[in-house]
Design a protein around this motif. Structure first.
Motif, short mmCIF file in Angstrom:
data_model
loop_
_atom_site.label_atom_id
_atom_site.label_comp_id
_atom_site.label_asym_id
_atom_site.label_seq_id
_atom_site.Cartn_x
_atom_site.Cartn_y
_atom_site.Cartn_z
N TRP A 1 27.17 -23.77 -11.21
CA TRP A 1 26.93 -25.63 -10.87
C TRP A 1 27.85 -26.43 -9.89
CZ3 TRP A 1 30.74 -28.87 -12.27
CH2 TRP A 1 32.20 -28.44 -12.51
N GLY B 1 25.06 -25.39 -17.05
CA GLY B 1 25.01 -25.24 -14.87
C GLY B 1 25.14 -23.98 -14.47
N SER B 2 25.95 -23.10 -14.69
CA SER B 2 26.15 -21.98 -14.00
C SER B 2 24.89 -21.08 -14.98
CB SER B 2 27.46 -21.26 -14.62
OG SER B 2 28.24 -21.66 -14.36
N PHE C 1 26.49 -33.62 -12.14
CA PHE C 1 26.89 -33.20 -13.25
C PHE C 1 26.53 -33.64 -14.65
CE2 PHE C 1 30.64 -35.16 -11.37
CZ PHE C 1 31.68 -35.83 -12.07
#
Length: 429
Positions: A188, A391-392, A381
């Motif tokens: 992320w 995000g990951s 973000f």
């Protein structure tokens, strides 16, 4: 005289002010990200140990590993670290949750000298929870000699089409030069830091006003198709494994025509002829350049709170910047930037840092506030606790599209599904 001046500066730095002089712990364990400024700090901090007797144990980790370990230890109050590197995504959330200590420093620290973007991004309800060691936005760093030879130019806030054309013109893989070196490594804060700014510039966002993921929109599809095509056509092989450190090495080997990444990278470029431009966009300049700080915080799990705060006050002070500038191994072109207004007024820094004006302009133009398009705080973000997980998950899918393991449509469909499941489980809708 330079060595003597550095020694005097460092001695003043660690003995002036009660916080520094009163440090009495024998040992502090500090988790840091493994990049240049943090590595340099280990050398400069030898003066701190000499003056205070505090032993500093450094745990230097790759960015993704650091985030995992620090998050796990801090959330559980594990006490493995006395000082941690975190950023703008974590600091306000962790501070409000009581995971990290509020920071207050003496008058000599001059907290009002901190760039407003950095102070605000590391605070919650007006309370500072992490002190910025260095701050950054993002910008274009390109080889003007290669651009001139190819008959192309890159200007501030250029269009993505023009930037892509410039990458194509500079691309010369037979001679080991790739038109564009961009982040592809999943994470992320790795590939998605850059990718999100591209999405923003195409008019997209992570979530809508109801915090439902929007990864299946036309804006995301256009942005990811552009990113995959540009990096796949004009980037180095294996780009899905490259993030900041890998690309910095490629750039310094003369293998990159351009790099769009953290402004702080300019401090570590070793090739001649580098020029700078503000980040490009596809019609929407808001969010086309990110905002970040690698900052230092004190987890509530440590039993050395006062000593940890004293070290942070030292390591993020004006005097620390002066010590790096006058250090025989570093110099003014290597000082940590992006944190204090006063740094940009230092004549020696201005003379050594050709990137200074471009960096400051990028930081000042970054737009983390919520907008009609982006209904959350954060540029690259979203400032919500669930974002690292979202995000990951998406980062893995975008890397798969870049490598050719999936089509863009497949990657975005899987991304939307994963993000939707996470946000529903969190109770957003």
């Amino acid at each position: 005289m330079k060595n003597a001046f550095y020694g005097a500066t460092a001695l003043t730095l660690v003995t002036a002010g009660g916080a520094f002089a009163d440090a009495h712990a024998t040992e502090l364990t500090i988790a840091i990200v493994n990049n240049g400024h943090m590595i340099n700090m280990q050398t400069v901090a030898e003066a701190y140990t000499e003056a205070t007797g505090v032993t500093l144990n450094w745990v230097s980790l790759e960015e993704g590993v650091l985030r995992e370990q620090v998050t796990s230890d801090t959330a559980t109050g594990g006490g493995q670290y006395d000082i941690i590197n975190i950023g703008m995504q974590e600091a306000p959330i962790w501070g409000a949750a009581g995971w990290i200590e509020p920071l207050e420093f003496g008058a000599d620290y001059d907290v009002d000298d901190m760039l407003p973007a950095m102070r605000n991004g590391l605070s919650a309800d007006g309370v500072l929870y992490a002190a910025p060691f260095y701050g950054e936005s993002s910008m274009v760093m390109y080889r003007k000699d290669l651009a001139d030879a190819a008959g192309v130019s890159i200007v501030d806030n250029d269009s993505w089409d023009n930037v892509k054309a410039a990458a194509a013109a500079m691309h010369d893989p037979d001679n080991g030069v790739y038109g564009a070196c961009l982040r592809g490594k999943p994470g992320w804060g790795d590939n998605m830091a850059f990718v999100t700014t591209v999405v923003n510039s195409f008019g997209g966002a992570w979530f809508d006003a109801d915090m439902k993921p929007t990864l299946d929109t036309d804006e995301w599809k256009a942005a990811i198709e552009f990113y995959v095509d540009m990096l796949g056509s004009y980037g180095p092989p294996g780009s899905e494994g490259n993030s900041f450190n890998e690309i910095l090495a490629l750039y310094n080997e003369g293998k990159c025509g351009m790099w769009i990444d953290a402004t702080i990278a300019a401090s570590f470029l070793e090739v001649d002829g580098v020029a700078y431009a503000q980040s490009p966009n596809a019609g929407n300049p808001v969010g086309a350049n990110w905002l970040w700080a690698w900052a230092m915080a004190v987890p509530t799990g440590t039993d050395k709170t006062d000593e940890a705060k004293a070290f942070i006050e030292w390591a993020t002070s004006k005097a620390y910047i002066e010590a790096v500038g006058n250090h025989p191994d570093f110099g003014w072109g290597s000082v940590p930037t992006g944190t204090r207004t006063s740094t940009y007024a230092i004549p020696e820094f201005q003379a050594a840092a050709a990137f200074a004006d471009a960096e400051l302009a990028a930081i000042n133009s970054a737009a983390p506030e919520a907008t009609d398009i982006k209904p959350y705080v954060g540029v690259q973000f979203a400032a919500i606790p669930e974002f690292p997980e979202v995000g990951s998950a998406v980062a893995q899918e975008i890397a798969a599209a870049l490598s050719g393991a999936k089509t863009v449509d497949e990657a975005l469909a899987a991304s939307q599904s994963a993000a939707d499941a996470i946000m529903q489980e969190a109770g957003y809708y």
